[in-house]
Design a protein around this motif. Sequence first.
Motif, PDB file in Angstrom:
ATOM      1  N   LEU A   1      44.879  43.294  49.098  1.00 10.73           N
ATOM      2  CA  LEU A   1      46.295  43.315  49.502  1.00 10.73           C
ATOM      3  C   LEU A   1      46.860  41.902  49.624  1.00 10.73           C
ATOM      4  CD1 LEU A   1      48.342  45.561  50.337  1.00 10.73           C
ATOM      5  CD2 LEU A   1      47.864  44.945  52.691  1.00 10.73           C
ATOM      6  N   SER A   2      46.055  40.974  50.164  1.00 10.10           N
ATOM      7  CA  SER A   2      46.559  39.606  50.332  1.00 10.10           C
ATOM      8  C   SER A   2      46.805  38.951  48.975  1.00 10.10           C
ATOM      9  CB  SER A   2      45.574  38.779  51.153  1.00 10.10           C
ATOM     10  OG  SER A   2      44.319  38.761  50.495  1.00 10.10           O
ATOM     11  N   ALA A   3      46.099  39.431  47.938  1.00  9.61           N
ATOM     12  CA  ALA A   3      46.332  38.891  46.600  1.00  9.61           C
ATOM     13  C   ALA A   3      47.641  39.411  46.000  1.00  9.61           C
ATOM     14  CB  ALA A   3      45.154  39.254  45.690  1.00  9.61           C
ATOM     15  N   GLN A   4      47.772  40.725  45.919  1.00 10.91           N
ATOM     16  CA  GLN A   4      48.986  41.314  45.320  1.00 10.91           C
ATOM     17  C   GLN A   4      49.656  42.243  46.330  1.00 10.91           C
ATOM     18  OE1 GLN A   4      47.815  44.073  42.174  1.00 10.91           O
ATOM     19  NE2 GLN A   4      45.721  43.277  42.329  1.00 10.91           N
TER      20      GLN A   4
ATOM     21  N   MET B   1      50.066  47.733  46.741  1.00  9.98           N
ATOM     22  CA  MET B   1      49.071  48.616  47.328  1.00  9.98           C
ATOM     23  C   MET B   1      49.537  49.416  48.545  1.00  9.98           C
ATOM     24  SD  MET B   1      46.714  46.863  45.496  1.00  9.98           S
ATOM     25  CE  MET B   1      45.306  47.657  46.230  1.00  9.98           C
ATOM     26  N   GLN B   2      50.790  49.427  48.792  1.00  9.03           N
ATOM     27  CA  GLN B   2      51.337  50.059  49.994  1.00  9.03           C
ATOM     28  C   GLN B   2      50.675  51.403  50.311  1.00  9.03           C
ATOM     29  OE1 GLN B   2      52.908  48.685  52.064  1.00  9.03           O
ATOM     30  NE2 GLN B   2      54.144  50.109  53.267  1.00  9.03           N
ATOM     31  N   ASP B   3      50.713  52.309  49.343  1.00 11.89           N
ATOM     32  CA  ASP B   3      50.168  53.647  49.565  1.00 11.89           C
ATOM     33  C   ASP B   3      48.679  53.603  49.887  1.00 11.89           C
ATOM     34  OD1 ASP B   3      52.651  54.639  49.059  1.00 11.89           O
ATOM     35  OD2 ASP B   3      51.945  56.201  47.696  1.00 11.89           O
ATOM     36  N   GLU B   4      47.947  52.812  49.098  1.00  7.14           N
ATOM     37  CA  GLU B   4      46.498  52.758  49.300  1.00  7.14           C
ATOM     38  C   GLU B   4      46.160  52.174  50.661  1.00  7.14           C
ATOM     39  OE1 GLU B   4      44.156  51.108  46.054  1.00  7.14           O
ATOM     40  OE2 GLU B   4      42.756  50.281  47.533  1.00  7.14           O
ATOM     41  N   PHE B   5      46.867  51.118  51.046  1.00  4.09           N
ATOM     42  CA  PHE B   5      46.603  50.521  52.355  1.00  4.09           C
ATOM     43  C   PHE B   5      46.864  51.515  53.472  1.00  4.09           C
ATOM     44  CE2 PHE B   5      48.265  48.464  56.181  1.00  4.09           C
ATOM     45  CZ  PHE B   5      47.122  47.771  56.567  1.00  4.09           C
ATOM     46  N   GLU B   6      47.992  52.205  53.383  1.00  9.45           N
ATOM     47  CA  GLU B   6      48.315  53.177  54.438  1.00  9.45           C
ATOM     48  C   GLU B   6      47.238  54.237  54.545  1.00  9.45           C
ATOM     49  OE1 GLU B   6      50.043  53.680  56.978  1.00  9.45           O
ATOM     50  OE2 GLU B   6      51.234  51.875  56.775  1.00  9.45           O
ATOM     51  N   GLN B   7      46.766  54.704  53.411  1.00  7.77           N
ATOM     52  CA  GLN B   7      45.746  55.749  53.418  1.00  7.77           C
ATOM     53  C   GLN B   7      44.447  55.261  54.047  1.00  7.77           C
ATOM     54  OE1 GLN B   7      45.104  57.616  49.593  1.00  7.77           O
ATOM     55  NE2 GLN B   7      43.206  58.577  50.315  1.00  7.77           N
TER      56      GLN B   7
END
Lengths: 239, 239
Positions: A136-139, A143-149
């Motif tokens: 996430l810190s890279a792009q 990744m919003q959805d993946e991070f939330e999940q």
Amino acid sequence: MNIDVMPSGNAKAPKHTMARSLVEAAYETIRHEILNGTLQPGTKLRFEMLRKRFGFGASTLREALTRLVGEALVTSEEQRGFKVAPVSLEDLADLTRTRKFVELEALRESIRLGDDAWEGRVVAAFHRLSKTEARLSAQPELMQDEFEQRNREFHLALISACPSRWLHHLHGILYQQSERYRRISLLNRVVSRDVHAEHKSVFDAAMARDVDLACRLEGEHIDRTLAVMSKVLPLEAAI
Amino acid sequence: MNIDVMPSGNAKAPKHTMARSLVEAAYETIRHEILNGTLQPGTKLRFEMLRKRFGFGASTLREALTRLVGEALVTSEEQRGFKVAPVSLEDLADLTRTRKFVELEALRESIRLGDDAWEGRVVAAFHRLSKTEARLSAQPELMQDEFEQRNREFHLALISACPSRWLHHLHGILYQQSERYRRISLLNRVVSRDVHAEHKSVFDAAMARDVDLACRLEGEHIDRTLAVMSKVLPLEAAI
DNA sequence: GTCAACAATAATTTCGAGATTTTTTAAAAA
DNA sequence: TTTTTAAAAAATCTCGAAATTATTGTTGAC
């Protein structure tokens, strides 16, 4: 209309759903758009609009919306239709306080009663979350959805050894609301704090079975999230 | 079909509803029958049956049932219809424990923050409840609905000064579930304890602003209710 | 200019028939 | 007898049109 569950002449099908009925599909589609802010707070949900946008029939939409009313993501007024539930700083503060109350109780019980299988689930969820955080810190924006999940999976894993069905039920309601606020806030992305370090400290305390420390850290984690969201929310709350 | 909100050729309209739409009326009717045990736990809710019994259309019933699913009074399985939510001793124990957790927190806040208006609401609600309790000991079976209403009003008045919308929301969910268990249990009426004395002691402690005592007494009150219900429930749980 | 009454428009709510899926029944095969 | 398969029956799910209700716009009286 059998295998593919989405209605005929439409393309807006979310791929991540495994809905077995159209009501389910409509529910998940609308829910997703409310959670990530595509359907903004306060928006009037007219059937004609929803029908053209998603292609579901009136009764189907109505049932999906009723379900969302039950989860407080949508409000309804008799004979005056449905709206996306509004957001406010007051509500966010109350919601966060209540969620903390419920989540910390569940966390206490979970650490107290958690067995090896629970530890395994937590380790696995923490590992997956860490990977996503690194990427996430890279792009950032992708990744919003993946991070939330993964964030949800980690926090759910932490409390997964709490045996109370009802506490989990209540937590689910509150967590979903919080997720909505978080995603709306992150539209004006202001991260700038070391979320991973916070997660790691909670993880370490939980693995050490230190109930008080874990609850204190998780509480602070929730408070910090609230502080960040509070700064960003007013910018859009004028809806 | 305009003024009277119930469907055309039917007589089962509950008089106490003020529904403005048929969905509302269907919801309230079915909800009431589930709460007081007329529709027993586990019963399959077939549309044909409901249509003949109440006279609502399919979509209307479907929406009402969806609402009840959101309140966990009804369960649904995709493509397999709806059932009245089951009851069990485990669920009752968990529910009661969780309700105690939420209700006592609300009570603490309420006593701490309650003003004169709150005291007035509590005094009034306690008075009305006492009257009903007195009449109840004379003619036990008749007043079920009235007692439940006044009992609810009293306990809601006690926590009405708690400012958290979300805590009230969660409490509402749990209280409704408890009410169902209580009413099912009271079908085999086993009262035999001095409920009025318990209410009075909680009332006195709340008016004295003794947070700890009030919470302890209310907690014991909830525990005693659980104990009584636990004894009676298994008799019918074999459904 | 303001307000009320009324008509026109737009939106929500309801119904019931048809499509789809599950369950039951019966017959055939192992 | 047990299991499989297929057809029939029953139930759920979906749609779109019709009924109801709210909203908007217009006219006329005060």
